[in-house]
Design a protein around this motif. Sequence first.
Motif, PDB file in Angstrom:
ATOM      1  N   THR A 122      38.153  27.957  49.724  1.00 23.30           N
ATOM      2  CA  THR A 122      39.426  27.835  49.000  1.00 23.30           C
ATOM      3  C   THR A 122      39.699  26.388  48.608  1.00 23.30           C
ATOM      4  N   LEU A 123      39.400  25.437  49.517  1.00 25.64           N
ATOM      5  CA  LEU A 123      39.568  24.011  49.199  1.00 25.64           C
ATOM      6  C   LEU A 123      38.679  23.612  48.034  1.00 25.64           C
ATOM      7  N   LEU A 124      37.419  24.029  48.056  1.00 23.75           N
ATOM      8  CA  LEU A 124      36.512  23.674  46.957  1.00 23.75           C
ATOM      9  C   LEU A 124      37.000  24.246  45.628  1.00 23.75           C
ATOM     10  N   TYR A 125      37.476  25.486  45.659  1.00 25.44           N
ATOM     11  CA  TYR A 125      38.010  26.095  44.431  1.00 25.44           C
ATOM     12  C   TYR A 125      39.197  25.277  43.902  1.00 25.44           C
ATOM     13  N   ASP A 126      40.084  24.858  44.800  1.00 24.31           N
ATOM     14  CA  ASP A 126      41.256  24.069  44.380  1.00 24.31           C
ATOM     15  C   ASP A 126      40.831  22.738  43.764  1.00 24.31           C
ATOM     16  N   LEU A 127      39.857  22.084  44.368  1.00 24.05           N
ATOM     17  CA  LEU A 127      39.421  20.777  43.847  1.00 24.05           C
ATOM     18  C   LEU A 127      38.757  20.915  42.480  1.00 24.05           C
ATOM     19  N   VAL A 128      37.940  21.961  42.293  1.00 23.22           N
ATOM     20  CA  VAL A 128      37.265  22.166  41.009  1.00 23.22           C
ATOM     21  C   VAL A 128      38.279  22.473  39.909  1.00 23.22           C
ATOM     22  N   THR A 129      39.171  23.424  40.165  1.00 23.17           N
ATOM     23  CA  THR A 129      40.157  23.804  39.139  1.00 23.17           C
ATOM     24  C   THR A 129      41.174  22.693  38.891  1.00 23.17           C
TER      25      THR A 129
ATOM     26  N   VAL B  21      35.320  11.515  40.080  1.00 22.91           N
ATOM     27  CA  VAL B  21      35.050  12.449  41.169  1.00 22.91           C
ATOM     28  C   VAL B  21      33.932  13.379  40.708  1.00 22.91           C
ATOM     29  N   HIS B  22      32.708  13.169  41.193  1.00 24.06           N
ATOM     30  CA  HIS B  22      31.545  13.952  40.768  1.00 24.06           C
ATOM     31  C   HIS B  22      31.326  15.079  41.781  1.00 24.06           C
ATOM     32  N   LEU B  23      32.225  16.026  41.729  1.00 26.78           N
ATOM     33  CA  LEU B  23      32.214  17.094  42.721  1.00 26.78           C
ATOM     34  C   LEU B  23      31.172  18.160  42.411  1.00 26.78           C
ATOM     35  N   LEU B  24      31.126  18.636  41.170  1.00 24.15           N
ATOM     36  CA  LEU B  24      30.229  19.748  40.827  1.00 24.15           C
ATOM     37  C   LEU B  24      28.753  19.400  41.056  1.00 24.15           C
ATOM     38  N   PRO B  25      28.280  18.250  40.635  1.00 21.48           N
ATOM     39  CA  PRO B  25      26.878  17.909  40.947  1.00 21.48           C
ATOM     40  C   PRO B  25      26.609  17.861  42.450  1.00 21.48           C
TER      41      PRO B  25
ATOM     42  N   ASN C  57      33.223  32.307  40.316  1.00 15.55           N
ATOM     43  CA  ASN C  57      33.514  32.196  38.878  1.00 15.55           C
ATOM     44  C   ASN C  57      33.787  30.758  38.478  1.00 15.55           C
ATOM     45  N   ALA C  58      34.463  29.963  39.346  1.00 19.07           N
ATOM     46  CA  ALA C  58      34.733  28.564  39.024  1.00 19.07           C
ATOM     47  C   ALA C  58      33.450  27.745  38.981  1.00 19.07           C
ATOM     48  N   LEU C  59      32.445  28.133  39.802  1.00 21.76           N
ATOM     49  CA  LEU C  59      31.180  27.392  39.834  1.00 21.76           C
ATOM     50  C   LEU C  59      30.132  27.984  38.900  1.00 21.76           C
ATOM     51  N   LEU C  60      30.510  28.959  38.092  1.00 19.82           N
ATOM     52  CA  LEU C  60      29.530  29.685  37.272  1.00 19.82           C
ATOM     53  C   LEU C  60      28.775  28.760  36.328  1.00 19.82           C
ATOM     54  N   ALA C  61      29.450  27.856  35.670  1.00 16.07           N
ATOM     55  CA  ALA C  61      28.784  26.964  34.713  1.00 16.07           C
ATOM     56  C   ALA C  61      27.762  26.073  35.401  1.00 16.07           C
ATOM     57  N   THR C  62      28.024  25.703  36.648  1.00 16.53           N
ATOM     58  CA  THR C  62      27.114  24.822  37.391  1.00 16.53           C
ATOM     59  C   THR C  62      26.017  25.590  38.113  1.00 16.53           C
ATOM     60  N   CYS C  63      26.326  26.800  38.564  1.00 18.45           N
ATOM     61  CA  CYS C  63      25.409  27.539  39.442  1.00 18.45           C
ATOM     62  C   CYS C  63      24.836  28.807  38.799  1.00 18.45           C
ATOM     63  N   ARG C  64      24.885  28.966  37.504  1.00 14.73           N
ATOM     64  CA  ARG C  64      24.464  30.206  36.860  1.00 14.73           C
ATOM     65  C   ARG C  64      22.996  30.536  37.184  1.00 14.73           C
ATOM     66  N   ASP C  65      22.121  29.558  37.024  1.00 14.31           N
ATOM     67  CA  ASP C  65      20.712  29.834  37.273  1.00 14.31           C
ATOM     68  C   ASP C  65      20.441  30.123  38.746  1.00 14.31           C
ATOM     69  N   ARG C  66      21.182  29.477  39.642  1.00 12.33           N
ATOM     70  CA  ARG C  66      21.021  29.734  41.071  1.00 12.33           C
ATOM     71  C   ARG C  66      21.479  31.159  41.413  1.00 12.33           C
ATOM     72  N   TYR C  67      22.569  31.594  40.780  1.00 14.56           N
ATOM     73  CA  TYR C  67      23.052  32.959  41.010  1.00 14.56           C
ATOM     74  C   TYR C  67      22.006  33.994  40.566  1.00 14.56           C
ATOM     75  N   ARG C  68      21.384  33.765  39.422  1.00  9.15           N
ATOM     76  CA  ARG C  68      20.408  34.719  38.887  1.00  9.15           C
ATOM     77  C   ARG C  68      19.152  34.794  39.759  1.00  9.15           C
ATOM     78  N   GLN C  69      18.857  33.697  40.431  1.00 15.20           N
ATOM     79  CA  GLN C  69      17.665  33.663  41.267  1.00 15.20           C
ATOM     80  C   GLN C  69      17.918  34.214  42.669  1.00 15.20           C
ATOM     81  N   ASP C  70      19.140  34.578  42.944  1.00 14.07           N
ATOM     82  CA  ASP C  70      19.487  35.050  44.285  1.00 14.07           C
ATOM     83  C   ASP C  70      19.557  36.581  44.283  1.00 14.07           C
TER      84      ASP C  70
END
Length: 463
Positions: free
Chosen positions: A336-343, A369-373, A404-417
């Motif tokens: 929840t904290l990570l979601y709040d920081l990203v949004t 703040v380079h959080l997503l990388p 969903n908030a991390l989708l743009a950053t983690c799309r390829d990782r999600y598909r490989q899981d």
Amino acid sequence: MPPRGLPPCRMALLGMLLGLLASCFTFCLSHQNPQFALTSPEKSGIKEAERKETTAEEELDSEVLEVFHPTHEWQALQPGQAVPVGSHVRLNLQTGAREVKLQEEDKSRSNLKALKKGKRLDINTNTYTSQDLKSALAKFKEGAEVESSKEDKARQAKVKRLFRPIEELKKDFEELNVVIETDMQIMVRLINKFNSSSSSLEEKIAALFDLEYYVHQMDNAQDLLSFGGLQVVINGLNSTEPLVKEYAAFVLGAAFSSNPKVQVEAIEGGALQKLLVILATDQPLPAKKKVLFALCSLLRHFPYAQQQFLKLGGLQVLRSLVQVKGTEVLAVRVVTLLYDLVTEKMFAEEEAELTQETSPEKLQQYRQVHLLPGLREQGWCEITAHLLALPEHDSREKVLQTLNALLATCRDRYRQDPQLSSTLANLQAEYQALATLELQDGEDEGYFRELLGSINSLLKELR
């Protein structure tokens, strides 16, 4: 031989005798029937005066009569004089002459008659001058002010009877050994109690517990800075007692919440480093809950603290925390904290774009703040996806939001899981059944229907 006339003296005596007899006859009739009394001002009235005036007009229709002006005193009426309507007329039995005066009527009735006849009333316009009217108006206003002043004094007296001054109450409480303290005085007393070496552990915990109630208010939290109380609580995080750490973090979390001034002082006082150390070491779960609460309150809406958090390896500390068995409740709070920081950063960029501000200070801080990388590098794409297997619906909802908030950053990782795809398919079937039950119950926009929409949207993006 023609008869000789009577002497003048006898003629006068005979006339008086005849007048006397007529008067006596009239007097007797008036005693038998009062309506014929000549001296009754109420019964003679307007009708008799009109009758007399009509008779006089018939006798002297060709003669111009002199109008008699009566007063409030009896006056003799001379032959050939006309009597105004409404006058009081009588016959003087002693002199045999007719006498006239005005009717004894009140002034208002006379004025009413004059108005009915279209006459103009005689009003003396010189009775009051403009200065007299101004003086009267000033006195009227003074009277109103005096009356208002009396009402205010009465109201104040009533309030004094109902309530007592604070000084009197303090005096009474002092006599009863009860002291009235301000919030500032109470916080100073609690800090001194907590910081005293003579206080027991129970007394210190009680002082921190009471202090947390007061620092929820923004002003009180800022007052805590004025006498060094915040730093005393921050130093309490170094205690060897887990309960002291727990309740010190509890106070700090309440003081940091939406209070930038206190957040800045906390960063300068080393609070961030101390919180991360507690989370990275072996501590009881209740203590870690309170410490995580304080960390979330410190990082939210404070981009500088978020920069320091990343520099100090905060993401690694949180990753280690959620991977420990039995800390699922902490894992949900971390996600929840990570979601709040990203949004939060996304909203700051959108706000700057809408306001067409190219370099606002707040936006510049968030861009540093380079959080997503960092999340991608530290493996948070896989960690978040695996948390979707938690059984609680509320936990799943928060994890889906973060995915969903991390989708743009983690799309390829999600598909490989492959585990993520399997979990999403199972959840889709489960929530499809629950959403159907909601529709049968008449809930068109139910809770499970919203969760199903999030799952479908995520599956669509991953195809």
